[in-house]
Design an enzyme around this catalytic site. Structure first.
Site, PDB file in Angstrom:
ATOM      1  N   HIS A 107      66.350  -1.917  45.991  1.00  0.00           N
ATOM      2  CA  HIS A 107      66.643  -3.159  44.970  1.00  0.00           C
ATOM      3  C   HIS A 107      67.311  -3.473  46.005  1.00  0.00           C
ATOM      4  CE1 HIS A 107      64.947  -1.625  41.183  1.00  0.00           C
ATOM      5  NE2 HIS A 107      63.819  -2.431  41.488  1.00  0.00           N
ATOM      6  N   GLU A 157      70.451  -6.676  31.550  1.00  0.00           N
ATOM      7  CA  GLU A 157      71.314  -7.455  31.304  1.00  0.00           C
ATOM      8  C   GLU A 157      71.013  -7.284  29.171  1.00  0.00           C
ATOM      9  OE1 GLU A 157      69.364 -10.150  33.513  1.00  0.00           O
ATOM     10  OE2 GLU A 157      70.673  -9.436  35.391  1.00  0.00           O
ATOM     11  N   HIS A 179      70.437  -1.134  38.001  1.00  0.00           N
ATOM     12  CA  HIS A 179      69.365  -2.102  38.128  1.00  0.00           C
ATOM     13  C   HIS A 179      67.770  -1.736  36.934  1.00  0.00           C
ATOM     14  CE1 HIS A 179      66.944  -5.571  40.350  1.00  0.00           C
ATOM     15  NE2 HIS A 179      65.929  -5.201  39.625  1.00  0.00           N
ATOM     16  N   LEU A 180      67.927  -1.727  35.677  1.00  0.00           N
ATOM     17  CA  LEU A 180      66.501  -1.725  34.956  1.00  0.00           C
ATOM     18  C   LEU A 180      65.632  -2.873  34.803  1.00  0.00           C
ATOM     19  CD1 LEU A 180      68.647   0.327  32.857  1.00  0.00           C
ATOM     20  CD2 LEU A 180      67.561   1.195  34.828  1.00  0.00           C
ATOM     21  N   GLU A 189      69.015 -12.298  43.244  1.00  0.00           N
ATOM     22  CA  GLU A 189      68.318 -11.852  44.479  1.00  0.00           C
ATOM     23  C   GLU A 189      68.438 -12.562  46.131  1.00  0.00           C
ATOM     24  OE1 GLU A 189      65.511  -8.587  42.968  1.00  0.00           O
ATOM     25  OE2 GLU A 189      65.782  -7.681  43.246  1.00  0.00           O
ATOM     26  N   ARG A 191      55.174   3.246  37.252  1.00  0.00           N
ATOM     27  CA  ARG A 191      55.568   4.280  38.133  1.00  0.00           C
ATOM     28  C   ARG A 191      56.226   5.285  36.987  1.00  0.00           C
ATOM     29  NH1 ARG A 191      58.922   0.244  41.673  1.00  0.00           N
ATOM     30  NH2 ARG A 191      57.649  -1.493  41.906  1.00  0.00           N
ATOM     31  N   GLY A 236      60.188  -2.725  37.793  1.00  0.00           N
ATOM     32  CA  GLY A 236      61.047  -1.486  39.050  1.00  0.00           C
ATOM     33  C   GLY A 236      63.007  -1.393  38.789  1.00  0.00           C
ATOM     34  N   ARG A 281      62.413 -12.342  50.803  1.00  0.00           N
ATOM     35  CA  ARG A 281      62.745 -10.758  50.623  1.00  0.00           C
ATOM     36  C   ARG A 281      62.102  -9.897  51.423  1.00  0.00           C
ATOM     37  NH1 ARG A 281      61.884  -7.997  44.492  1.00  0.00           N
ATOM     38  NH2 ARG A 281      62.967  -6.055  45.421  1.00  0.00           N
ATOM     39  N   ASN A 307      60.702 -14.819  47.065  1.00  0.00           N
ATOM     40  CA  ASN A 307      60.566 -13.305  46.676  1.00  0.00           C
ATOM     41  C   ASN A 307      58.668 -12.892  46.712  1.00  0.00           C
ATOM     42  OD1 ASN A 307      60.721 -11.112  45.709  1.00  0.00           O
ATOM     43  ND2 ASN A 307      62.572 -11.699  44.563  1.00  0.00           N
TER      44      ASN A 307
HETATM   45  P1  ADP Z   1      61.273  -6.954  37.571  1.00  0.00           P
HETATM   46  O1  ADP Z   1      61.607  -5.913  37.784  1.00  0.00           O
HETATM   47  O2  ADP Z   1      59.657  -7.666  37.498  1.00  0.00           O
HETATM   48  O3  ADP Z   1      62.247  -8.404  37.669  1.00  0.00           O
HETATM   49  P2  ADP Z   1      62.747  -7.596  35.226  1.00  0.00           P
HETATM   50  O4  ADP Z   1      63.794  -7.821  35.665  1.00  0.00           O
HETATM   51  O5  ADP Z   1      62.439  -9.663  34.832  1.00  0.00           O
HETATM   52  O6  ADP Z   1      61.317  -7.426  35.543  1.00  0.00           O
HETATM   53  O7  ADP Z   1      62.790  -6.655  33.790  1.00  0.00           O
HETATM   54  C1  ADP Z   1      61.963  -7.034  32.879  1.00  0.00           C
HETATM   55  C2  ADP Z   1      62.020  -5.897  31.997  1.00  0.00           C
HETATM   56  O8  ADP Z   1      62.928  -6.631  31.014  1.00  0.00           O
HETATM   57  C3  ADP Z   1      61.076  -6.272  31.077  1.00  0.00           C
HETATM   58  O9  ADP Z   1      60.477  -4.928  30.381  1.00  0.00           O
HETATM   59  C4  ADP Z   1      60.907  -6.796  29.412  1.00  0.00           C
HETATM   60  O10 ADP Z   1      60.830  -6.406  28.078  1.00  0.00           O
HETATM   61  C5  ADP Z   1      62.208  -6.076  29.469  1.00  0.00           C
HETATM   62  N1  ADP Z   1      62.805  -7.196  29.185  1.00  0.00           N
HETATM   63  C6  ADP Z   1      62.944  -9.442  28.888  1.00  0.00           C
HETATM   64  N2  ADP Z   1      64.251  -8.875  28.146  1.00  0.00           N
HETATM   65  C7  ADP Z   1      64.946  -7.908  27.181  1.00  0.00           C
HETATM   66  C8  ADP Z   1      65.622  -7.696  26.370  1.00  0.00           C
HETATM   67  N3  ADP Z   1      65.715  -9.134  25.934  1.00  0.00           N
HETATM   68  N4  ADP Z   1      64.739  -7.177  25.814  1.00  0.00           N
HETATM   69  C9  ADP Z   1      64.605  -5.385  25.898  1.00  0.00           C
HETATM   70  N5  ADP Z   1      64.056  -5.689  27.178  1.00  0.00           N
HETATM   71  C10 ADP Z   1      63.929  -7.195  27.646  1.00  0.00           C
END
Ligand code: ADP
Length: 400
Positions: A179, A330, A206-207, A378, A239, A210, A92, A12
């Site tokens: 995504h 998550e 998917h939060l 992924e 973004r 991105g 990916r 990836n």
């Molecule tokens: P990417 O898109 O780079 O794979 P991720 O899925 O790892 O990103 O998500 C990163 C985001 O998740 C960041 O904004 C981070 O602050 C947030 N995040 C991770 N763990 C927590 C948490 N326990 N509480 C709030 N936000 C979190």
């Protein structure tokens, strides 16, 4: 020594990081996972995690740019005894235009990817460089492109169409959505755990850094918040998400902003970072409770996610299941609570205790809409796709 079981390598590759996992064919258990991050920045590192989840000490990487990082990664992988067990590599690939399935990489497909670089100049060059590096050093190793856009090829024409002159659609300027590997994985998980729910009306959120949402009906994507590029839709870490197109002309005319500067601003200087002025990371922003700009950035993120859920519920004609996933989805019960606040009218009722625990089901027993948290993966989806396409499960195990 017992020979290693056949393996598949999932890669990836992003612009500032490359993640990889070697899976055992058959069980698809991860055997070795690693990540090079901070590519192009001081302090680039390789962090490797073994099957028990234990990380080895970070190893500094001379990764002044992406090609140096790729060269380093390949040499490092080749030096690992497990590398000899790899039967195929899956990548990916963020943009796949009209491809609707994972596809074996041939010189023809590589030429096509090079041709479509202008559609995704931020990601495709790095992905192509990784594919070329493997092809050069290991020409017999099959490689597969797993497209992030493929999941959304089922969207109806009305969801793909952009309201600009027709001639651009003929040149491929349409809504693609991204995504897709994450969404495909989430739908496989939903199908495995709750087969009936997977046939219903589902919104996947998917939060992560991105961020996007997808509306899925009978297992197929019918709409998604990202569009022609991954910059569209929901406000993200850096973004903008959707933007009034009139801003382009205003900035070009008044600020004399070039197209390149606009692209940089829209993708790397905006979103949570731009609004807060301090951080793109949601955890940082949640901690700055007295900083009004940080508070405004979090408010905007939650407000927009609520709006997208409302609009997709309308597109689906109702809602049965809402799934939260990725870093924010998550892990952050606060953000989930704020997004779902006052959505009772849609049938969304969160159970505060389940939500606080990041439980797999976070809605109340009586909630008409089931709200779930599913961890996305992924790379696992890449490994599954490669295994299926190349029929790797039929490989005979080495004799011990
Ligand atoms: P990417 O898109 O780079 O794979 P991720 O899925 O790892 O990103 O998500 C990163 C985001 O998740 C960041 O904004 C981070 O602050 C947030 N995040 C991770 N763990 C927590 C948490 N326990 N509480 C709030 N936000 C979190």
């Amino acid at each position: 020594m017992k020979p290693a079981l056949p393996g598949v390598l999932a890669i990836n590759g992003g612009s500032s990081s490359i993640r990889f996992t070697i899976y055992e064919v058959g069980s698809l258990r991860p055997r070795l996972h690693g990540k090079i991050d901070r590519i192009g920045l001081p302090g680039a590192n390789l962090i490797v995690t073994n099957p028990t989840g234990k990380s080895q000490p970070a190893c500094p990487v001379p990764a002044a740019n992406h090609s140096a990082a790729v060269a380093f990664l390949l040499k490092w992988l080749e030096s690992q005894p497990i590398f000899a067990s790899i039967h195929a590599v899956g990548h990916r690939v963020v943009h796949g235009m009209k491809h609707s399935h994972p596809t074996r990489i041939t010189p023809g497909l590589l030429a096509e990817l090079r041709r479509i670089v202008p559609y995704d100049p931020d990601h495709l060059p790095h992905e192509i460089a990784l594919i070329e590096a493997f092809a050069q050093r290991h020409p017999k190793l099959p490689q597969v492109a797993c497209f992030d856009t493929a999941f959304h090829r089922t969207m109806p024409p009305v969801a793909k169409l952009l309201p600009i002159p027709r001639r651009y659609a003929a040149r491929g300027v349409e809504r693609y959505g991204f995504h897709g590997l994450s969404y495909a994985y989430l739908m496989e998980e939903l199908r495995r755990l709750h087969p009936r729910a997977a046939q219903g009306r589902v919104i996947l959120a998917h939060l992560g850094n991105g961020a996007s949402l997808a509306a899925v009906h009978r297992g197929k994507s019918v709409d998604t918040s990202m569009g022609f590029t991954p910059a569209a839709g929901l406000v993200m870490s850096t973004r903008t998400g959707d933007l009034d197109p009139g801003i382009v002309y205003y900035l070009a005319r008044v600020e004399k902003m070039s197209a390149a500067k606009f692209q940089q601003m829209v993708n790397h200087e905006s979103g949570l970072l731009g609004v807060s002025g301090t951080s793109s990371d949601l955890r940082d922003l949640l901690a700055r409770k007295k900083d009004s700009h940080a508070v405004a950035a979090v408010d905007l993120f939650c407000y927009q996610a609520r709006k997208w859920i409302g609009s997709f519920a309308a597109a689906l004609g109702g809602l049965d299941t809402l799934v939260f996933s990725a870093g924010i989805g998550e892990n952050s019960s606060i953000i989930r609570k704020r997004i779902c606040h006052d959505l009772d009218f849609l049938g969304i009722k969160l159970d505060p205790k389940r939500n606080a625990k990041n439980a797999p089901l976070i809605s109340t027993n009586g909630s008409p809409v089931k709200v779930r948290v599913i961890r996305t993966d992924e790379e696992q989806m890449i490994a599954r796709s490669v295994t299926r396409l190349l029929n790797l499960n039929s490989i005979r195990r080495p004799r011990s």
